[in-house]
Scaffold this active site. Structure first.
Site, PDB file in Angstrom:
ATOM      1  CG  ASP A 144      -0.250  -0.082   2.579  1.00  0.00           C
ATOM      2  OD1 ASP A 144       0.829  -0.203   2.660  1.00  0.00           O
ATOM      3  OD2 ASP A 144      -1.162   0.098   3.511  1.00  0.00           O
ATOM      4  CE1 TYR A 195       7.602   3.978   0.495  1.00  0.00           C
ATOM      5  CE2 TYR A 195       7.127   5.479  -1.361  1.00  0.00           C
ATOM      6  CZ  TYR A 195       8.229   4.378  -0.849  1.00  0.00           C
ATOM      7  OH  TYR A 195       8.898   3.596  -1.540  1.00  0.00           O
ATOM      8  CG  HIS A 220       7.680  -5.095   0.775  1.00  0.00           C
ATOM      9  ND1 HIS A 220       8.248  -4.166   1.223  1.00  0.00           N
ATOM     10  CD2 HIS A 220       6.607  -4.818   0.099  1.00  0.00           C
ATOM     11  CE1 HIS A 220       7.647  -2.940   0.728  1.00  0.00           C
ATOM     12  NE2 HIS A 220       6.604  -3.476   0.102  1.00  0.00           N
ATOM     13  CG  PHE A 238       7.924   0.308  -4.574  1.00  0.00           C
ATOM     14  CD1 PHE A 238       8.266  -0.012  -3.047  1.00  0.00           C
ATOM     15  CD2 PHE A 238       7.352  -0.517  -5.204  1.00  0.00           C
ATOM     16  CE1 PHE A 238       8.017  -1.343  -2.478  1.00  0.00           C
ATOM     17  CE2 PHE A 238       6.828  -1.814  -4.888  1.00  0.00           C
ATOM     18  CZ  PHE A 238       7.309  -2.063  -3.388  1.00  0.00           C
TER      19      PHE A 238
END
Length: 223
Positions: A68, A70, A190, A81
């Site tokens: 999801d 930031y 991740h 990202f």
């Protein structure tokens, strides 16, 4: 909040998006988001929620799927990202850059924006597209997962020779939607500091991606 209009969407996506927006689950999601944006601090800004879909569907070559957005102020900009160049580079993106450097050599981005990846046909998508400030995962289970499942399925059916890069458990849960006889799936932990040393570092997704694209007559990504 009316999510049916967004200037960032490329025309090529509109038939698919219109169909999803009209479904009951999305109407419930839209109602939830309207209340959230009215009463809380939600990221990204409304007009950036669908920014990933500015990528021309017909030019998509790579799909990077994360979790999801930031959840700190100023960071989320609608591309998984990616952060505005005015912001510090977040730890997850620092680790992505480290992996690029060890995999294929020096990464090309001086700051945190990944807009140049998007311009090359990389769809930077999260499994959940919104989040409450300082509450990671706060919009899970509200309908976004259904939407991104539909998105991955649509890409799987309509585009040839895609590279799907799935980072983290939520992203990897979408693997079953992808026909691996038609597409390449690269999956790992991740890139966040909590999990990067558990399979992300050393996974070499960038070289593997470009090898596959080149083999199928497509231009590799300049990471």
């Amino acid at each position: 909040m009316n999510l049916n209009y967004n200037g960032n969407m490329h025309e090529s996506w509109k038939p698919f998006l219109k169909g999803e927006f009209e479904k009951p689950y999305f109407k419930d999601l839209s109602d939830f988001l309207h209340e959230e944006y009215e009463t809380k601090t939600i990221f990204p800004r409304k007009e950036l929620v669908f920014r990933a879909f500015a990528t021309d569907l017909n030019e998509v070559k790579v799909v990077i799927l994360g979790q999801d957005p930031y959840h700190t102020p100023g960071a989320a900009e609608g591309l998984a990202f990616s952060v505005p160049n005015s912001q510090p580079i977040p730890p997850s993106l620092i680790n992505i850059y480290k992996e690029i450097d060890s995999d294929i050599g020096q990464h090309k981005n001086p700051r945190g924006s990944l807009a140049n990846w998007q311009k090359q046909g990389v769809l930077l998508l999260n499994t959940v597209l919104t989040v409450e400030a300082h509450r990671a995962g706060s919009h899970r289970g509200k309908g976004w997962e259904t939407f991104t499942t539909a998105t991955i399925s649509y890409l799987n059916e309509t585009r040839p020779h895609l590279v799907f890069i799935l980072w983290g458990r939520d992203a990897r849960n979408k693997k079953g939607l992808i026909d691996t006889s038609r597409h390449l799936v690269l999956e790992s932990a991740h890139p966040s500091p909590l999990s990067a040393y558990h399979g992300f570092f050393g996974s070499k997704p960038f070289s593997k991606c470009n090898e596959y694209l080149t083999k199928n007559g497509l231009e590799p990504i300049d990471w």
